[in-house]
Design an enzyme around this catalytic site. Sequence first.
Site, short mmCIF file in Angstrom:
data_model
loop_
_atom_site.label_atom_id
_atom_site.label_comp_id
_atom_site.label_asym_id
_atom_site.label_seq_id
_atom_site.Cartn_x
_atom_site.Cartn_y
_atom_site.Cartn_z
N HIS A 275 10.76 -2.74 43.94
CA HIS A 275 9.28 -2.79 43.94
C HIS A 275 8.68 -1.42 43.60
O HIS A 275 7.57 -1.10 44.05
CB HIS A 275 8.72 -3.28 45.28
N SER B 42 -0.78 16.79 22.48
CA SER B 42 -2.05 16.10 22.34
C SER B 42 -2.94 16.92 21.42
O SER B 42 -2.88 18.14 21.41
CB SER B 42 -2.70 15.95 23.72
N LYS C 212 -0.53 19.16 27.23
CA LYS C 212 0.23 17.92 27.24
C LYS C 212 1.55 17.98 26.49
O LYS C 212 1.67 18.60 25.45
CB LYS C 212 -0.61 16.80 26.64
N GLU D 295 7.88 5.85 24.48
CA GLU D 295 6.78 4.88 24.46
C GLU D 295 6.84 3.99 23.21
O GLU D 295 6.58 2.79 23.26
CB GLU D 295 5.43 5.61 24.52
N TYR E 26 16.20 -27.96 2.89
CA TYR E 26 15.47 -26.73 2.61
C TYR E 26 13.97 -27.00 2.43
O TYR E 26 13.57 -28.00 1.86
CB TYR E 26 16.01 -26.05 1.34
N1 ARG Z 1 13.44 -17.32 -2.47
C1 ARG Z 1 13.86 -18.52 -1.85
C2 ARG Z 1 13.99 -18.30 -0.34
O1 ARG Z 1 13.99 -17.19 0.04
C3 ARG Z 1 15.18 -18.96 -2.39
C4 ARG Z 1 15.43 -20.42 -2.27
C5 ARG Z 1 14.45 -21.14 -3.12
N2 ARG Z 1 14.72 -22.53 -3.22
C6 ARG Z 1 13.85 -23.41 -3.62
N3 ARG Z 1 14.18 -24.63 -3.64
N4 ARG Z 1 12.62 -23.06 -3.98
O2 ARG Z 1 14.08 -19.20 0.45
#
Ligand code: ARG
Length: 459
Positions: free
Chosen positions: A155, A276, A282, A289, A316
Amino acid sequence: MKLWGGRFTADTDKLAEHFHSSISFDKRLYREDIEGSLAHAKMLGDCGIISQEDAEKIREGLRAVRAAIEAGEVQFDESAEDIHMNVEMLLTEKIGDVGKRLHTARSRNDQVALDLRMWLRREIKETQELIRSLVDALVHKAGEHLHTLMPGFTHLQKAQPISFAHHLLAYVQMFERDYDRLADCLVRMNYCPLGSGALAGTGFAIDRDETAQELGFTAPMANSLDGVSDRDFALEFLADASICMMHLSRFCEEIILWNSGEFGFVTMDDAYSTGSSIMPQKKNPDMAELIRGKTGRVYGDLVAMLTMMKSLPLAYNKDMQEDKESVFDAVDTLKGCIIVFIPMMQTMRVNADKMAADLEGGYLNATDLADYLAAKGLPFRSAHAVSGRLVQYAEQSGRKLTELTLEEMRRESPLFEEDIYQVIAPAQCLAARKTFGGPAPEAVETALKAAQDWLAARA
Ligand code: ARG
């Protein structure tokens, strides 16, 4: 003309092009991108998907592109969007149409997943080296302070005597875990996404084991959808980095407190302090920090990536392009902080006299006084009460427990004998706590030896 321009009739809007281009930051992946392409081209040749001659031409061309980038001869092109297409364009400029065969049986989706894994794998190893140096520096410093008594706190109130070595070794434990956590992360991330294609693998008879092996992976990733949509490896790293930053931040907070006029336990070296612009007297612990402050940005990187990923359907999505800046920033920040922290910690002066003087007020030996009675058979809870009353009594007359007479103590319990004064002397309070993990110099020596073994096992 874009590499993917076949089905388009109009150019990308300039603003949109600038907006979605990632070359300004993913150029940091050029080495891994080329390394991955070298392995892919070799495999295409070995499997007879392209001729061995073409594979060799592509590989030579890729090495030439790498040399040109490293010689600073390359201006990346924003309209080519990212590092993958920039490298491919540079390759085709160098070796002509044969360069256009490189992207057979591959997508940028598995390519980018591969590049980031390989980049991070290398950076994690460098980060681990830095953490190891930090542990080494702490172990050295601790070795000098086995007998440097200081108050331990709970504490933020003085609690019981410990040694400065014991305090430093607590951080050694944390940083050892950080190192080992990164080692775990490396094991789990070391699977190769190459061959996942856009999402559904490829109809070409590629050899995924060959590329995985060539690039130093344990094995290919087992599912093509997961191969292109997984960013767990990056999230794990960011979580590990956040925990390590949290440890650095707590340490910095303590150093800031210790360096204050109020504590005076340590004095930061001039080299790691700043003045400072208005107050001439200072000397501020700015580096500590700033490390404490930068912890927030690494947490931010983690939360940004978790949030970016949380609703993405497989596989993706372009959102995932945002993964790289978080990872780059966290790596740069963590490494930068450790690099400054080590010499800052090494050069700080330890004011042992001030630490020892601070043990005097605050009744840090009250537990030892209670333990003394408990060892003589009084139930600990009753001994605690006796000790509490003596603390209150001593406080009223502005004295320490060691300044009470034996007669005064005996009024509370007849079990007190002359040896009580020795038992509650700070150095004895420390020496008594010699069980495993405790602060007694002999226990700390065992801990130091264990830390040295840990370092040796990872040298
Ligand atoms: N520059 C893209 C990324 O960083 C690469 C992959 C792109 N793929 C796509 N189907 N557009 O994710």
